[in-house]
Design a protein around this motif. Structure first.
Motif, PDB file in Angstrom:
ATOM      1  N   HIS A 221       0.853  -1.179   0.000  1.00 25.25           N
ATOM      2  CA  HIS A 221       0.000   0.000   0.000  1.00 25.25           C
ATOM      3  C   HIS A 221       0.897   1.240   0.000  1.00 25.25           C
ATOM      4  O   HIS A 221       1.778   1.367   0.848  1.00 25.25           O
ATOM      5  CB  HIS A 221      -0.897   0.030   1.240  1.00 25.25           C
ATOM      6  CG  HIS A 221      -1.999  -0.971   1.203  1.00 25.25           C
ATOM      7  ND1 HIS A 221      -2.195  -1.899   2.195  1.00 25.25           N
ATOM      8  CD2 HIS A 221      -2.977  -1.203   0.288  1.00 25.25           C
ATOM      9  CE1 HIS A 221      -3.243  -2.649   1.910  1.00 25.25           C
ATOM     10  NE2 HIS A 221      -3.731  -2.254   0.751  1.00 25.25           N
ATOM     11  N   ASN A 223       0.298   4.982   0.415  1.00 26.39           N
ATOM     12  CA  ASN A 223      -0.664   6.030   0.735  1.00 26.39           C
ATOM     13  C   ASN A 223      -0.017   7.374   1.070  1.00 26.39           C
ATOM     14  O   ASN A 223      -0.246   8.346   0.370  1.00 26.39           O
ATOM     15  CB  ASN A 223      -1.593   5.563   1.856  1.00 26.39           C
ATOM     16  CG  ASN A 223      -2.525   4.440   1.410  1.00 26.39           C
ATOM     17  OD1 ASN A 223      -3.124   4.516   0.346  1.00 26.39           O
ATOM     18  ND2 ASN A 223      -2.631   3.386   2.198  1.00 26.39           N
ATOM     19  N   HIS A 245      -2.361   2.125  -5.175  1.00 30.47           N
ATOM     20  CA  HIS A 245      -2.921   3.467  -4.976  1.00 30.47           C
ATOM     21  C   HIS A 245      -1.939   4.524  -5.497  1.00 30.47           C
ATOM     22  O   HIS A 245      -2.120   5.030  -6.586  1.00 30.47           O
ATOM     23  CB  HIS A 245      -3.310   3.750  -3.534  1.00 30.47           C
ATOM     24  CG  HIS A 245      -4.161   2.717  -2.900  1.00 30.47           C
ATOM     25  ND1 HIS A 245      -5.251   2.167  -3.522  1.00 30.47           N
ATOM     26  CD2 HIS A 245      -4.063   2.102  -1.673  1.00 30.47           C
ATOM     27  CE1 HIS A 245      -5.804   1.266  -2.722  1.00 30.47           C
ATOM     28  NE2 HIS A 245      -5.100   1.197  -1.604  1.00 30.47           N
ATOM     29  N   ASN A 247      -1.661   7.560  -5.098  1.00 29.50           N
ATOM     30  CA  ASN A 247      -2.376   8.704  -5.654  1.00 29.50           C
ATOM     31  C   ASN A 247      -1.596  10.010  -5.570  1.00 29.50           C
ATOM     32  O   ASN A 247      -1.833  10.933  -6.353  1.00 29.50           O
ATOM     33  CB  ASN A 247      -3.726   8.886  -4.949  1.00 29.50           C
ATOM     34  CG  ASN A 247      -4.608   7.673  -5.076  1.00 29.50           C
ATOM     35  OD1 ASN A 247      -4.493   6.731  -4.309  1.00 29.50           O
ATOM     36  ND2 ASN A 247      -5.487   7.666  -6.065  1.00 29.50           N
ATOM     37  N   PHE A 266      -4.306   0.337  -9.383  1.00 37.63           N
ATOM     38  CA  PHE A 266      -5.260   1.372  -8.980  1.00 37.63           C
ATOM     39  C   PHE A 266      -6.586   0.711  -8.611  1.00 37.63           C
ATOM     40  O   PHE A 266      -7.066  -0.178  -9.321  1.00 37.63           O
ATOM     41  CB  PHE A 266      -5.474   2.375 -10.112  1.00 37.63           C
ATOM     42  CG  PHE A 266      -4.250   3.154 -10.459  1.00 37.63           C
ATOM     43  CD1 PHE A 266      -3.756   4.119  -9.601  1.00 37.63           C
ATOM     44  CD2 PHE A 266      -3.564   2.907 -11.634  1.00 37.63           C
ATOM     45  CE1 PHE A 266      -2.605   4.835  -9.902  1.00 37.63           C
ATOM     46  CE2 PHE A 266      -2.416   3.607 -11.963  1.00 37.63           C
ATOM     47  CZ  PHE A 266      -1.933   4.573 -11.100  1.00 37.63           C
ATOM     48  N   THR A 267      -7.149   1.142  -7.520  1.00 34.67           N
ATOM     49  CA  THR A 267      -8.456   0.645  -7.081  1.00 34.67           C
ATOM     50  C   THR A 267      -9.401   1.846  -7.122  1.00 34.67           C
ATOM     51  O   THR A 267      -9.700   2.471  -6.122  1.00 34.67           O
ATOM     52  CB  THR A 267      -8.356   0.030  -5.675  1.00 34.67           C
ATOM     53  OG1 THR A 267      -7.956   1.007  -4.728  1.00 34.67           O
ATOM     54  CG2 THR A 267      -7.322  -1.103  -5.676  1.00 34.67           C
ATOM     55  N   GLU A 271     -10.734   4.714  -4.378  1.00 32.56           N
ATOM     56  CA  GLU A 271      -9.913   5.926  -4.355  1.00 32.56           C
ATOM     57  C   GLU A 271     -10.737   7.156  -4.728  1.00 32.56           C
ATOM     58  O   GLU A 271     -10.713   8.175  -4.034  1.00 32.56           O
ATOM     59  CB  GLU A 271      -8.743   5.764  -5.333  1.00 32.56           C
ATOM     60  CG  GLU A 271      -7.750   4.684  -4.935  1.00 32.56           C
ATOM     61  CD  GLU A 271      -6.838   4.248  -6.065  1.00 32.56           C
ATOM     62  OE1 GLU A 271      -6.100   3.269  -5.877  1.00 32.56           O
ATOM     63  OE2 GLU A 271      -6.871   4.881  -7.150  1.00 32.56           O
ATOM     64  N   ARG A 276      -9.698  10.829  -3.189  1.00 34.24           N
ATOM     65  CA  ARG A 276      -8.273  10.939  -3.484  1.00 34.24           C
ATOM     66  C   ARG A 276      -8.044  11.592  -4.852  1.00 34.24           C
ATOM     67  O   ARG A 276      -8.905  11.522  -5.732  1.00 34.24           O
ATOM     68  CB  ARG A 276      -7.620   9.557  -3.477  1.00 34.24           C
ATOM     69  CG  ARG A 276      -7.720   8.852  -2.140  1.00 34.24           C
ATOM     70  CD  ARG A 276      -6.845   7.619  -2.120  1.00 34.24           C
ATOM     71  NE  ARG A 276      -7.015   6.843  -0.893  1.00 34.24           N
ATOM     72  CZ  ARG A 276      -6.126   5.964  -0.448  1.00 34.24           C
ATOM     73  NH1 ARG A 276      -5.019   5.744  -1.132  1.00 34.24           N
ATOM     74  NH2 ARG A 276      -6.346   5.295   0.666  1.00 34.24           N
ATOM     75  N   ASP A 296     -10.098  -4.082  -4.503  1.00 35.94           N
ATOM     76  CA  ASP A 296      -9.580  -3.654  -3.211  1.00 35.94           C
ATOM     77  C   ASP A 296     -10.408  -4.175  -2.051  1.00 35.94           C
ATOM     78  O   ASP A 296     -10.085  -5.200  -1.460  1.00 35.94           O
ATOM     79  CB  ASP A 296      -9.450  -2.132  -3.158  1.00 35.94           C
ATOM     80  CG  ASP A 296      -8.608  -1.655  -1.972  1.00 35.94           C
ATOM     81  OD1 ASP A 296      -8.052  -2.502  -1.249  1.00 35.94           O
ATOM     82  OD2 ASP A 296      -8.509  -0.429  -1.769  1.00 35.94           O
TER      83      ASP A 296
END
Length: 451
Positions: A221, A223, A245, A247, A266-267, A271, A276, A296
């Motif tokens: 992950h 984040n 992710h 992002n 990417f989920t 997100e 996000r 996810d």
């Protein structure tokens, strides 16, 4: 259903392979679990099984590059979540209530539903390995469903005992890697690294070292900002790592990932719905960091990659339109390089790109001779295929209910819209058992507590 030789006849074939291309009406010959030939009119050996696919679209089996499969029985519990704090309060802590038996039931239920919806391969990011038996029972469930799985063994245990329990988790990964070496190929081992913000660089570095010693794909992950750069500066970034992710990754970090041949999972539904920033998908694609897609959290998001393709396309187009609008180029007009996102890209994200992200790019994700026969036939009736690129029909018009036939490793798992050797009722019963044990007796409509 088992058949050593099988001919799929008359489908619109979206091979996703540059050498094979698309066939408006084509055949695919499967022998011994592999694709033997693809062409407009193939002859099958005597005794071969035939699947008539006229009017249907044949695609590679869909690949989910990031799902926590243990959450499937919690479907709907996260429907009204608002941000990460809600998730951390209402959903994630429930993993500590899951027994090893719950892990088996939950993983089985998830796999059955995914196969029914055309998802033949999953990176199961299993961050619910609370005891060695939890991992063993999840693996047993995967063997039972026969889905192609990269089991990413979760290093993130209970936060209070994370460092103290690190040793036995590393030891079990080593044991599993030895036991699974030379297996049937459907079930492979990976590592779901402990998140840097919780485990710290020292523990994560130890996990990466073990993964590289054993030749395992690793996912993590990503984040908080700066973590990709942190891994690079520590000499840990590599093509065997799959961030999820990301992002808030900078363009510099994307360039670093591209240099190592990395993708990003990417989920999008979680997100985007969680507020996000979403420019990352287009930025990653343009930078050569191949995107793939995952569900996810089944506690909130449906086990449906068709929905993810459709949403991803619209999110990417909106991001591009926003850039144009801010620059004063409005109304929208085409110019070189814009729009970049195309419907066919979405199918690539869930096939070719995802296969590569899981380290299986030479095995699955395309329909070409020599590859494993993971295939999905989609119905287009009663209203017929849409005009233009058939890949656009898959990405923007198809849904899980259109999945007619599913093959995994050449074995027919679903035919004429019905699973052949798995029972949805058994999966539903498994989910109910988990809910009763973890949540207590449930009433229809009962869900997450309101904050």
């Amino acid at each position: 259903m088992t058949a050593d030789t099988l001919l799929i006849h008359g489908a619109t074939v979206l091979s996703m392979d540059p050498q094979v291309g698309d066939l408006a009406r084509g055949d695919v010959l499967v022998q011994g679990g592999r694709i033997a030939a693809v062409g407009p009119a193939l002859d099958a050996p005597a005794g071969a099984e035939h699947i008539e696919a006229t009017g249907m679209i044949l695609i590679p089996g869909l690949i989910d590059s990031h799902t926590h499969m243990w959450q499937a029985p919690l479907k709907g519990l996260g429907a009204g979540l608002w941000g990460a704090a809600d998730y951390s309060r209402h959903v994630f802590p429930l993993r500590e209530k899951f027994s090893a038996e719950d892990m088996h039931d939950a993983t089985f239920a998830c796999g059955v539903e995914m196969l029914d919806r055309g998802i033949t391969t999953v990176l199961d990011f299993c961050h619910n390995v609370m005891t060695p038996q939890h991992a063993e029972q999840a693996l047993a469930a995967h063997r039972r469903t026969g889905q192609r799985i990269l089991f990413a063994y979760g290093m993130l245990g209970a936060f209070k005992t994370l460092a103290a329990e690190h040793g036995w988790r590393l030891a079990q990964i080593r044991d599993l890697a030895g036991a699974m070496r030379g297996g049937d190929g459907l079930l492979r081992l990976g590592i779901a690294l402990g998140s840097l913000e919780y485990a710290g660089l020292e523990l994560v570095a130890t996990e990466i070292a073990l993964g590289r010693e054993l030749g395992l794909v690793m996912s993590f992950h990503q984040n908080p900002p700066g973590q990709i750069l942190e891994l690079h500066q520590a000499g840990l970034l590599g093509g065997d790592l799959l961030p999820v992710h990301a992002n808030v990754a900078t363009d510099h970090e994307l360039a670093l990932l591209a240099q190592h041949g990395c993708g990003i999972s990417f989920t999008v539904e979680g997100e985007f719905g969680g507020g996000r920033p979403m420019s990352i998908i287009g930025r990653a694609h343009r930078a050569g960091v191949t995107p793939s897609l995952g569900v996810d959290i089944p506690s909130r998001v449906a086990l449906d990659l068709f929905a993810q393709m459709r949403l991803t396309f619209q999110v990417m187009r909106n991001e591009e339109a926003t850039v144009e609008r801010i620059a004063g180029r409005w109304p929208l007009a085409r110019h070189p390089g814009t729009p970049h996102a195309q419907p066919r890209h979405m199918l690539a994200y869930t096939t070719v790109n995802a296969a590569r992200a899981l380290g299986l790019g030479d095995e699955i994700g395309r329909i070409a001779p020599g590859l494993r026969a993971d295939l999905v036939l989609l119905r287009t009736g009663p209203y017929g295929m849409s005009l233009g690129d058939p890949a656009a029909h898959v990405a923007l018009q198809s849904c899980a209910a259109d999945v007619d036939t599913v093959l995994v490793d050449g074995r027919v798992r679903k035919r004429d819209g019905r699973l052949l050797d798995l029972d949805p009722a058994e999966a539903a019963a498994a989910s109910r058992r988990v809910r009763e044990r973890v949540l207590g007796p449930q009433q229809p409509g009962q869900g997450v507590a309101r904050a």
